[in-house]
Design a protein around this motif. Structure first.
Motif, PDB file in Angstrom:
ATOM      1  N   LEU A 112       0.787  -1.234  -0.179  1.00 45.28           N
ATOM      2  CA  LEU A 112       0.160  -0.080   0.031  1.00 45.28           C
ATOM      3  C   LEU A 112       0.952   1.108  -0.004  1.00 45.28           C
ATOM      4  O   LEU A 112       0.565   2.358  -0.757  1.00 45.28           O
ATOM      5  CB  LEU A 112      -0.971   0.069   1.320  1.00 45.28           C
ATOM      6  CG  LEU A 112      -1.808  -0.995   1.453  1.00 45.28           C
ATOM      7  CD1 LEU A 112      -2.666  -1.283   2.575  1.00 45.28           C
ATOM      8  CD2 LEU A 112      -2.902  -0.753   0.088  1.00 45.28           C
TER       9      LEU A 112
ATOM     10  N   THR B 289      -4.808   3.543   6.852  1.00 44.67           N
ATOM     11  CA  THR B 289      -5.223   2.060   6.245  1.00 44.67           C
ATOM     12  C   THR B 289      -4.513   1.016   7.176  1.00 44.67           C
ATOM     13  O   THR B 289      -5.274  -0.040   7.362  1.00 44.67           O
ATOM     14  CB  THR B 289      -4.438   2.042   5.131  1.00 44.67           C
ATOM     15  OG1 THR B 289      -4.962   3.125   4.270  1.00 44.67           O
ATOM     16  CG2 THR B 289      -4.689   0.829   4.262  1.00 44.67           C
TER      17      THR B 289
ATOM     18  N   VAL C 181      -0.623   7.868  -2.493  1.00 44.29           N
ATOM     19  CA  VAL C 181      -1.033   7.393  -0.832  1.00 44.29           C
ATOM     20  C   VAL C 181      -0.346   8.266   0.116  1.00 44.29           C
ATOM     21  O   VAL C 181       1.086   8.217  -0.160  1.00 44.29           O
ATOM     22  CB  VAL C 181      -0.583   5.879  -0.763  1.00 44.29           C
ATOM     23  CG1 VAL C 181      -0.936   5.450   0.901  1.00 44.29           C
ATOM     24  CG2 VAL C 181      -1.283   5.015  -1.676  1.00 44.29           C
TER      25      VAL C 181
ATOM     26  N   ALA D 131      -7.129   0.651  10.072  1.00 41.64           N
ATOM     27  CA  ALA D 131      -8.241  -0.341   9.418  1.00 41.64           C
ATOM     28  C   ALA D 131      -7.633  -1.793   9.510  1.00 41.64           C
ATOM     29  O   ALA D 131      -8.577  -2.759   9.785  1.00 41.64           O
ATOM     30  CB  ALA D 131      -8.585   0.190   8.119  1.00 41.64           C
ATOM     31  N   VAL D 132      -6.722  -2.139   8.842  1.00 41.54           N
ATOM     32  CA  VAL D 132      -6.329  -3.461   8.684  1.00 41.54           C
ATOM     33  C   VAL D 132      -6.176  -4.126  10.076  1.00 41.54           C
ATOM     34  O   VAL D 132      -6.446  -5.300  10.505  1.00 41.54           O
ATOM     35  CB  VAL D 132      -4.867  -3.415   7.854  1.00 41.54           C
ATOM     36  CG1 VAL D 132      -4.272  -4.644   8.090  1.00 41.54           C
ATOM     37  CG2 VAL D 132      -5.031  -3.210   6.486  1.00 41.54           C
TER      38      VAL D 132
ATOM     39  N   ALA E 270      -2.862   8.910   5.064  1.00 34.64           N
ATOM     40  CA  ALA E 270      -3.629   7.777   4.707  1.00 34.64           C
ATOM     41  C   ALA E 270      -3.079   6.545   4.892  1.00 34.64           C
ATOM     42  O   ALA E 270      -4.176   5.567   5.007  1.00 34.64           O
ATOM     43  CB  ALA E 270      -4.104   7.936   3.115  1.00 34.64           C
ATOM     44  N   LEU E 271      -2.151   6.292   4.929  1.00 27.47           N
ATOM     45  CA  LEU E 271      -1.209   5.120   5.044  1.00 27.47           C
ATOM     46  C   LEU E 271      -1.499   4.555   6.520  1.00 27.47           C
ATOM     47  O   LEU E 271      -1.764   3.267   6.768  1.00 27.47           O
ATOM     48  CB  LEU E 271       0.211   5.210   4.631  1.00 27.47           C
ATOM     49  CG  LEU E 271       1.035   3.965   4.815  1.00 27.47           C
ATOM     50  CD1 LEU E 271       0.493   2.661   4.274  1.00 27.47           C
ATOM     51  CD2 LEU E 271       2.555   4.004   4.667  1.00 27.47           C
TER      52      LEU E 271
END
Length: 340
Positions: free
Chosen positions: A144, A158, A150, A161-162, A154-155
């Motif tokens: 990602l 993410t 990206v 979220a993972v 945002a990374l």
């Protein structure tokens, strides 16, 4: 030229001084961890018990069966998480990256629980399972991070979220296999109260190998942190080096998770504290991080033992109290500097 040499000399002095200070603090933290607790034991008694090996003495039983494994576990976990965080921050070029924030710890924890559920007698597989879980998650985040467009924030989001999805998987396993992991609550928040010398037999080798590799590749971390184009212009095989660094970070974080649970924020707090003192040179940050992370976790674990005595809280809870506000501060600070 003279100014450059003077600056390099100053950086070397700062690095050596930081290494000496962190080693001193680590030795002091070990002494405190072995002597302080529900019953105070003098350092002389500790040394006597370890040297004589008198198994009938109360001091020997307290030190060898309780405090020594806990202090050793804190040393290993602190070093592993701190260096893993430094590596991820360099590879992802993101000051907010750390094993717990982007989901590496949770990935390791998920595989550990799966291994415990389906192979309950194969305890030797736990460090390997943790490493594989951390590696898979690291590679996912790495893929990602390499995507165009990206942003750094945002990374991180993410990764959160993972981590949330992997955490849901862990909860499912514990519901379906309630005996998958003894003391799962301590494992989930991160703690060292159940660590034994046997628990450390396998992870210690993973961590030592990871620390040696990080020392060997610390100059390459500096080059990677400059960006892909610059690294290639200096003759580096960027893809291969990034993969090796990600594997090393995963090995360190996974091995630590296998016995310490989901301890968080060490890989965020320690590298940033050392970076504030030493700058961004990983030649000095990595060795200082090995001892700085070790001392930090030993002292935090000691504080978690003494803060509400005679009750004890897992060190992961204390680190969450410290790391949460610190993470928010870094996000605000990064936005103000235009890192996004």
């Amino acid at each position: 030229m003279r100014r450059i040499k003077e600056k390099q000399f100053t950086n070397q002095q700062k690095g050596r001084l930081a290494l000496a200070v962190t080693i001193f603090f680590t030795l002091g933290a070990v002494a405190l961890g072995l002597t302080m607790g529900s019953s105070k034991i003098t350092l002389g008694t500790v040394l006597e018990a370890l040297l004589t090996g008198d198994t009938t003495s109360a001091a020997y039983r307290i030190i060898v069966h309780s405090r020594l494994p806990r202090v050793l576990g804190a040393l290993l976990a602190g070093s592993a998480f701190a260096v893993s965080g430094s590596i991820l921050q360099a590879v992802l070029q993101n000051p907010l990256a750390s094993p717990n924030i982007i989901g590496v710890n949770t990935g390791a924890g998920l595989l550990v629980l799966l291994c415990s559920a389906f192979f309950p007698s194969k305890t030797a597989l736990l460090p390997l399972a943790a490493f594989l879980g951390a590696l898979i998650t690291s590679l996912l985040i790495f893929a990602l991070a390499m995507g165009k467009g990206v942003s750094r924030i945002a990374l991180v989001l993410t990764g959160i979220a993972v981590s949330s999805m992997l955490g849901a998987g862990m909860n499912c396993i514990m519901i379906l296999y309630p005996d998958a992991y003894i003391g799962a609550s301590t494992f989930l928040v991160g703690g060292l109260s159940t660590v034994t010398l046997k628990n450390l037999e396998f992870p210690v080798w993973y961590i030592l190998v990871g620390l040696v590799l990080s020392m060997v590749m610390r100059r390459d971390m500096n080059i990677i942190a400059l960006g892909s184009d610059t690294a290639r212009s200096l003759g580096m095989a960027v893809g291969r080096m990034r993969f090796l660094l990600v594997m090393t970070a995963a090995m360190l974080a996974g091995a630590a998770v296998s016995f310490a649970g989901l301890i968080g924020f060490v890989g965020l707090i320690v590298p940033h504290a050392l970076r504030f003192l030493l700058g961004n040179d990983n030649r000095y940050l990595v060795p200082a991080g090995i001892f700085g992370g070790a001392a930090f976790v030993v002292l935090c674990d000691l504080l978690a033992r003494l803060l509400f005595a005679p009750y004890e809280i897992p060190v992961g809870i204390l680190l969450s109290f410290l790391g949460g506000p610190f993470f928010i501060y870094l996000i605000v600070h990064s936005r103000r500097k235009g890192h996004d």
